[in-house]
Design a protein around this motif. Structure first.
Motif, PDB file in Angstrom:
ATOM      1  N   ALA A 164       0.836  -1.214   0.000  1.00  0.00           N
ATOM      2  CA  ALA A 164       0.000   0.000   0.000  1.00  0.00           C
ATOM      3  C   ALA A 164       0.868   1.261   0.000  1.00  0.00           C
ATOM      4  O   ALA A 164       1.950   1.279   0.570  1.00  0.00           O
ATOM      5  CB  ALA A 164      -0.888   0.017   1.242  1.00  0.00           C
ATOM      6  N   TYR A 165       0.373   2.273  -0.572  1.00  0.00           N
ATOM      7  CA  TYR A 165       0.927   3.629  -0.725  1.00  0.00           C
ATOM      8  C   TYR A 165       2.413   3.640  -1.114  1.00  0.00           C
ATOM      9  O   TYR A 165       3.022   2.598  -1.281  1.00  0.00           O
ATOM     10  CB  TYR A 165       0.568   4.545   0.453  1.00  0.00           C
ATOM     11  N   GLY A 166       2.956   4.859  -1.301  1.00  0.00           N
ATOM     12  CA  GLY A 166       4.350   4.970  -1.748  1.00  0.00           C
ATOM     13  C   GLY A 166       4.492   4.497  -3.187  1.00  0.00           C
ATOM     14  O   GLY A 166       3.517   4.318  -3.909  1.00  0.00           O
ATOM     15  N   LYS A 167       5.735   4.277  -3.591  1.00  0.00           N
ATOM     16  CA  LYS A 167       5.999   3.877  -4.987  1.00  0.00           C
ATOM     17  C   LYS A 167       5.329   2.548  -5.321  1.00  0.00           C
ATOM     18  O   LYS A 167       4.922   2.310  -6.458  1.00  0.00           O
ATOM     19  CB  LYS A 167       7.506   3.752  -5.206  1.00  0.00           C
ATOM     20  N   GLN A 168       5.257   1.652  -4.323  1.00  0.00           N
ATOM     21  CA  GLN A 168       4.680   0.336  -4.617  1.00  0.00           C
ATOM     22  C   GLN A 168       3.213   0.456  -5.004  1.00  0.00           C
ATOM     23  O   GLN A 168       2.725  -0.308  -5.845  1.00  0.00           O
ATOM     24  CB  GLN A 168       4.838  -0.593  -3.417  1.00  0.00           C
ATOM     25  N   ALA A 169       2.483   1.399  -4.398  1.00  0.00           N
ATOM     26  CA  ALA A 169       1.064   1.561  -4.751  1.00  0.00           C
ATOM     27  C   ALA A 169       0.939   2.031  -6.191  1.00  0.00           C
ATOM     28  O   ALA A 169       0.034   1.609  -6.918  1.00  0.00           O
ATOM     29  CB  ALA A 169       0.395   2.553  -3.809  1.00  0.00           C
ATOM     30  N   VAL A 170       1.850   2.893  -6.598  1.00  0.00           N
ATOM     31  CA  VAL A 170       1.788   3.379  -7.985  1.00  0.00           C
ATOM     32  C   VAL A 170       2.032   2.205  -8.943  1.00  0.00           C
ATOM     33  O   VAL A 170       1.349   2.058  -9.955  1.00  0.00           O
ATOM     34  CB  VAL A 170       2.801   4.525  -8.202  1.00  0.00           C
ATOM     35  N   ARG A 171       2.952   1.332  -8.583  1.00  0.00           N
ATOM     36  CA  ARG A 171       3.161   0.144  -9.441  1.00  0.00           C
ATOM     37  C   ARG A 171       1.916  -0.739  -9.435  1.00  0.00           C
ATOM     38  O   ARG A 171       1.527  -1.297 -10.451  1.00  0.00           O
ATOM     39  CB  ARG A 171       4.364  -0.661  -8.959  1.00  0.00           C
ATOM     40  N   PHE A 172       1.306  -0.864  -8.253  1.00  0.00           N
ATOM     41  CA  PHE A 172       0.132  -1.738  -8.159  1.00  0.00           C
ATOM     42  C   PHE A 172      -1.012  -1.214  -9.025  1.00  0.00           C
ATOM     43  O   PHE A 172      -1.702  -1.982  -9.690  1.00  0.00           O
ATOM     44  CB  PHE A 172      -0.337  -1.857  -6.700  1.00  0.00           C
ATOM     45  N   TYR A 173      -1.214   0.093  -9.015  1.00  0.00           N
ATOM     46  CA  TYR A 173      -2.372   0.674  -9.709  1.00  0.00           C
ATOM     47  C   TYR A 173      -2.063   1.081 -11.156  1.00  0.00           C
ATOM     48  O   TYR A 173      -2.885   1.759 -11.775  1.00  0.00           O
ATOM     49  CB  TYR A 173      -2.891   1.897  -8.937  1.00  0.00           C
ATOM     50  N   THR A 174      -0.892   0.709 -11.679  1.00  0.00           N
ATOM     51  CA  THR A 174      -0.589   1.056 -13.074  1.00  0.00           C
ATOM     52  C   THR A 174       0.023  -0.125 -13.811  1.00  0.00           C
ATOM     53  O   THR A 174       0.558  -1.054 -13.201  1.00  0.00           O
ATOM     54  CB  THR A 174       0.426   2.226 -13.164  1.00  0.00           C
ATOM     55  N   GLU A 175      -0.042  -0.037 -15.113  1.00  0.00           N
ATOM     56  CA  GLU A 175       0.686  -0.941 -16.010  1.00  0.00           C
ATOM     57  C   GLU A 175       1.888  -0.177 -16.538  1.00  0.00           C
ATOM     58  O   GLU A 175       1.831   1.035 -16.700  1.00  0.00           O
ATOM     59  CB  GLU A 175      -0.183  -1.281 -17.225  1.00  0.00           C
ATOM     60  N   THR A 176       2.948  -0.903 -16.839  1.00  0.00           N
ATOM     61  CA  THR A 176       4.107  -0.265 -17.458  1.00  0.00           C
ATOM     62  C   THR A 176       4.128  -0.631 -18.937  1.00  0.00           C
ATOM     63  O   THR A 176       3.994  -1.814 -19.285  1.00  0.00           O
ATOM     64  CB  THR A 176       5.411  -0.752 -16.794  1.00  0.00           C
ATOM     65  N   LYS A 177       4.247   0.375 -19.754  1.00  0.00           N
ATOM     66  CA  LYS A 177       4.367   0.124 -21.201  1.00  0.00           C
ATOM     67  C   LYS A 177       5.772   0.531 -21.610  1.00  0.00           C
ATOM     68  O   LYS A 177       6.197   1.653 -21.359  1.00  0.00           O
ATOM     69  CB  LYS A 177       3.337   0.972 -21.949  1.00  0.00           C
ATOM     70  N   THR A 178       6.504  -0.382 -22.210  1.00  0.00           N
ATOM     71  CA  THR A 178       7.886  -0.072 -22.585  1.00  0.00           C
ATOM     72  C   THR A 178       7.970   0.030 -24.104  1.00  0.00           C
ATOM     73  O   THR A 178       7.551  -0.892 -24.819  1.00  0.00           O
ATOM     74  CB  THR A 178       8.837  -1.153 -22.053  1.00  0.00           C
ATOM     75  N   VAL A 179       8.487   1.148 -24.559  1.00  0.00           N
ATOM     76  CA  VAL A 179       8.513   1.443 -25.999  1.00  0.00           C
ATOM     77  C   VAL A 179       9.953   1.445 -26.465  1.00  0.00           C
ATOM     78  O   VAL A 179      10.821   2.049 -25.826  1.00  0.00           O
ATOM     79  CB  VAL A 179       7.875   2.828 -26.257  1.00  0.00           C
ATOM     80  N   THR A 180      10.206   0.758 -27.546  1.00  0.00           N
ATOM     81  CA  THR A 180      11.536   0.776 -28.150  1.00  0.00           C
ATOM     82  C   THR A 180      11.387   1.414 -29.530  1.00  0.00           C
ATOM     83  O   THR A 180      10.541   0.983 -30.317  1.00  0.00           O
ATOM     84  CB  THR A 180      12.085  -0.657 -28.254  1.00  0.00           C
ATOM     85  N   SER A 181      12.167   2.463 -29.806  1.00  0.00           N
ATOM     86  CA  SER A 181      11.911   3.207 -31.052  1.00  0.00           C
ATOM     87  C   SER A 181      13.188   3.487 -31.832  1.00  0.00           C
ATOM     88  O   SER A 181      14.268   3.617 -31.248  1.00  0.00           O
ATOM     89  CB  SER A 181      11.181   4.509 -30.726  1.00  0.00           C
ATOM     90  N   ARG A 182      12.973   3.521 -33.136  1.00  0.00           N
ATOM     91  CA  ARG A 182      14.101   3.859 -34.027  1.00  0.00           C
ATOM     92  C   ARG A 182      13.606   4.859 -35.054  1.00  0.00           C
ATOM     93  O   ARG A 182      12.516   4.690 -35.618  1.00  0.00           O
ATOM     94  CB  ARG A 182      14.591   2.586 -34.728  1.00  0.00           C
ATOM     95  N   TRP A 183      14.342   5.880 -35.286  1.00  0.00           N
ATOM     96  CA  TRP A 183      14.010   6.876 -36.307  1.00  0.00           C
ATOM     97  C   TRP A 183      15.190   6.942 -37.277  1.00  0.00           C
ATOM     98  O   TRP A 183      16.336   6.830 -36.851  1.00  0.00           O
ATOM     99  CB  TRP A 183      13.760   8.257 -35.681  1.00  0.00           C
ATOM    100  N   PHE A 184      14.845   7.149 -38.528  1.00  0.00           N
ATOM    101  CA  PHE A 184      15.897   7.116 -39.560  1.00  0.00           C
ATOM    102  C   PHE A 184      16.268   8.537 -39.941  1.00  0.00           C
ATOM    103  O   PHE A 184      15.398   9.347 -40.279  1.00  0.00           O
ATOM    104  CB  PHE A 184      15.392   6.346 -40.785  1.00  0.00           C
ATOM    105  N   ASP A 185      17.557   8.838 -39.902  1.00  0.00           N
ATOM    106  CA  ASP A 185      18.025  10.194 -40.222  1.00  0.00           C
ATOM    107  C   ASP A 185      17.545  10.645 -41.594  1.00  0.00           C
ATOM    108  O   ASP A 185      17.237  11.813 -41.816  1.00  0.00           O
ATOM    109  CB  ASP A 185      19.557  10.246 -40.193  1.00  0.00           C
ATOM    110  N   ASP A 186      17.440   9.686 -42.500  1.00  0.00           N
ATOM    111  CA  ASP A 186      17.046  10.030 -43.868  1.00  0.00           C
ATOM    112  C   ASP A 186      15.639  10.617 -43.928  1.00  0.00           C
ATOM    113  O   ASP A 186      15.263  11.256 -44.904  1.00  0.00           O
ATOM    114  CB  ASP A 186      17.071   8.782 -44.758  1.00  0.00           C
ATOM    115  N   ASP A 187      14.831  10.342 -42.907  1.00  0.00           N
ATOM    116  CA  ASP A 187      13.449  10.839 -42.918  1.00  0.00           C
ATOM    117  C   ASP A 187      13.340  12.279 -42.412  1.00  0.00           C
ATOM    118  O   ASP A 187      12.262  12.855 -42.426  1.00  0.00           O
ATOM    119  CB  ASP A 187      12.553   9.959 -42.033  1.00  0.00           C
ATOM    120  N   ILE A 188      14.445  12.868 -41.950  1.00  0.00           N
ATOM    121  CA  ILE A 188      14.372  14.247 -41.454  1.00  0.00           C
ATOM    122  C   ILE A 188      14.106  15.159 -42.652  1.00  0.00           C
ATOM    123  O   ILE A 188      14.806  15.082 -43.663  1.00  0.00           O
ATOM    124  CB  ILE A 188      15.688  14.648 -40.747  1.00  0.00           C
TER     125      ILE A 188
END
Ligand code: NAD
Length: 497
Positions: free
Chosen positions: A462-486
């Motif tokens: 309960a409460y503190g950082k652990q509560a935030v983990r309990f009440y949320t999902e973590t979404k992890t994003v891995t991204s790549r952008w190509f210089d040529d598209d600038i």
């Protein structure tokens, strides 16, 4: 007919259509204060559906606005602190200082929930591979549910819904049917603080209503605080229905007293932590373990216990109030009787306690046992009354072994002047919350409430950082952008040079 308590469903306090009403009594007088409904299946369904609809809007509300709601709420709770504590004192019997403490510990969690933006920050790492970055987001789950016990009707609901809602969830609260007026008042003030109407639903009742929450497909996470058998049932049922669950359960908390401890501190802290709130605290000290010569202090402890008396919530001289119900009192008296039959020495017996002018109160006087052994029911059961069991051992190692053999692991403390003894105890003890010369080590909300073993089922607390983990999902994003598209600044299209 007594006053009938409404439920907060679909944004308004409404009278239930149920034909089952549960009397809520003042445990000091027996007076019926109101009746709480057992929510009907249709009311449960409407509450959950309204919470789902609220979630879909609330999750898009900027985090700083969610934080501001908590700022307004904590301000209002502070303004109304005494009013809430008075309602709480009447329905629990707690003396006013304890009732105010119950509310205050909840307010501290709301203050903490106002920091939600920094608590929800994700993590980032650049160049996890060449030109590729990873970052994580925390997102709310949906509709969360809370099931709370009688003994902290302000603090424990406030452990739950402010953190869940600050994270972007909506919430259905099912408070204890023994003192549901305080949670209703907390919900009223939440609306007054400007909470969107359907974010919080408050339904009343018992097992049937709890089981609906545990099995309903729209409930994504369940927070429970209460007794061990119910906690196990809630954890098993919720997880069987593939929900997250955090279940805080019963306890048996030991204070280890070393012979070099300050005697005056030990004795006064033992009295307060065993008898305070009539022993109806999950962090109450119910076992004192005297190491070596400290056992000589038991006679003085008895004198200090004998000086303590219960009384009405507004009696300044009363140290604590009544037990919550006649049933709770009867259970304690049975355990006291069994303790005597099983061979423990009862130095002070509060079974016959009365309070002048309050003949119908569920009083138990301070009770002190010595010669208790781990096989006795007094030791094995959570008594949840103003009863302290004393055991004597020869060494710190024996004390640690005794505590570690307990199936519970909510809280413990050691009183000593020796840093090495304190360090050894802190390191070796298999209990989640440890006090060193502090009898009831409840962590403040920037930590978490970290009971272990049979006192907690789940992983995020309960409460503190652990509560935030309990009440949320973590979404992890891995991204790549190509210089040529600038885009090429002169042509506006991709730079192909
Ligand atoms: P309880 O288990 O009787 O009730 C807790 C909640 O569960 C209530 O809302 C109640 O309506 C509901 N409930 C009761 N029986 C149920 C059933 N069969 N199925 C589903 N739901 C049911 O607990 P209580 O007597 O209100 O509270 C005291 C207990 O709570 C003590 O054991 C105490 O140690 C524990 N507690 C633990 C903590 C902690 O943090 N570990 C904190 C406070 C209280």
């Amino acid at each position: 007919m007594s006053n009938r308590l409404p439920q907060l469903i679909q944004g308004e306090f409404r009278q239930s259509g149920t034909d089952t009403w549960i009397p809520v009594t003042n445990p000091a007088t027996g007076e019926v204060l109101c009746e709480a409904p057992a929510a009907t299946a249709d009311e449960m369904e409407r509450a959950i559906a309204a919470a789902k609809a609220a979630f879909l809007e609330w999750r898009e509300v900027p985090v700083s606005e969610r934080a501001r709601l908590m700022l307004r709420y904590q301000h209002l709770l502070k303004e109304r602190h005494d009013d809430i504590a008075r309602v709480l004192a009447k329905e629990t019997g707690k003396v006013f200082a304890d009732a105010k403490g119950d509310v205050w510990r909840g307010i501290e969690v709301v203050e903490h929930a106002a920091n939600i933006a920094s608590l929800m920050m994700g993590e980032t790492v650049e160049n996890v591979a060449r030109g590729i970055d990873s970052h994580s987001w925390t997102q709310p789950l949906g509709v969360c549910a809370g099931i709370t016990p009688f003994n902290f009707p302000a603090m424990i609901p406030l452990w739950m819904f402010p953190m869940a809602i600050a994270c972007g969830n909506s919430f259905v609260l099912k408070p204890s049917e023994q003192d549901p007026m305080t949670p209703n008042l907390l919900a009223e003030l939440f609306l007054e603080a400007g909470a969107p109407k359907n974010l919080l639903q408050v339904v009343h009742g018992g097992k049937t209503q709890v089981d609906t929450l545990l099995t309903h497909p729209e409930i994504k996470a369940v927070s429970f605080v209460g007794s061990v058998p119910v906690g196990q049932h809630v954890y098993r049922t919720a997880t069987d229905h593939l929900k997250r669950a955090q279940c805080f359960a019963g306890a048996k908390n030991h204070m280890v007293v070393m012979p070099d401890a300050r005697k005056d501190q030990v004795l006064s802290n033992l009295v307060g932590s065993a008898c305070g709130a009539a022993g109806q605290r999950c962090m109450a000290i119910s076992v004192a373990v005297f190491v070596g010569e400290s056992k000589q202090w038991v006679d003085e402890l008895k004198d200090q216990f004998a000086a303590v008396r219960p009384g009405a919530w507004d009696d300044d001289q009363a140290a604590y109030g009544p037990q919550i119900s006649a049933k709770a009192r009867e259970r304690i008296l049975t355990l006291i009787r069994q303790g005597k039959e099983e061979g423990a020495t009862c130095l002070l017996d509060g079974s016959e306690c009365t309070v002048d002018g309050l003949p119908d109160g569920h009083w138990v006087g301070p009770t002190l046992f010595t010669d208790v052994t781990p096989r006795m029911s007094l030791y094995q059961e959570e008594i949840f009354g103003p009863v302290l069991c004393c055991l004597c051992v020869d060494t710190l190692d024996e004390a640690i072994e005794l505590v570690n053999n307990s199936p519970y692991g909510n809280g413990t403390s050691i009183f000593t002047a020796n840093g090495a003894a304190a360090r050894k105890f802190r390191h070796e003890i298999e209990v989640g919350q440890v006090g060193i010369n502090v009898p009831i080590p409840v962590p403040l909300p920037f930590f978490s409430f970290t009971g272990w073993k049979g006192s907690f089922y789940g992983d995020q607390h309960a409460y503190g950082k652990q509560a935030v983990r309990f009440y949320t999902e973590t979404k992890t994003v891995t991204s790549r952008w190509f210089d040529d598209d600038i885009p090429d600044a002169t042509h506006g299209g991709p730079n192909m040079t």
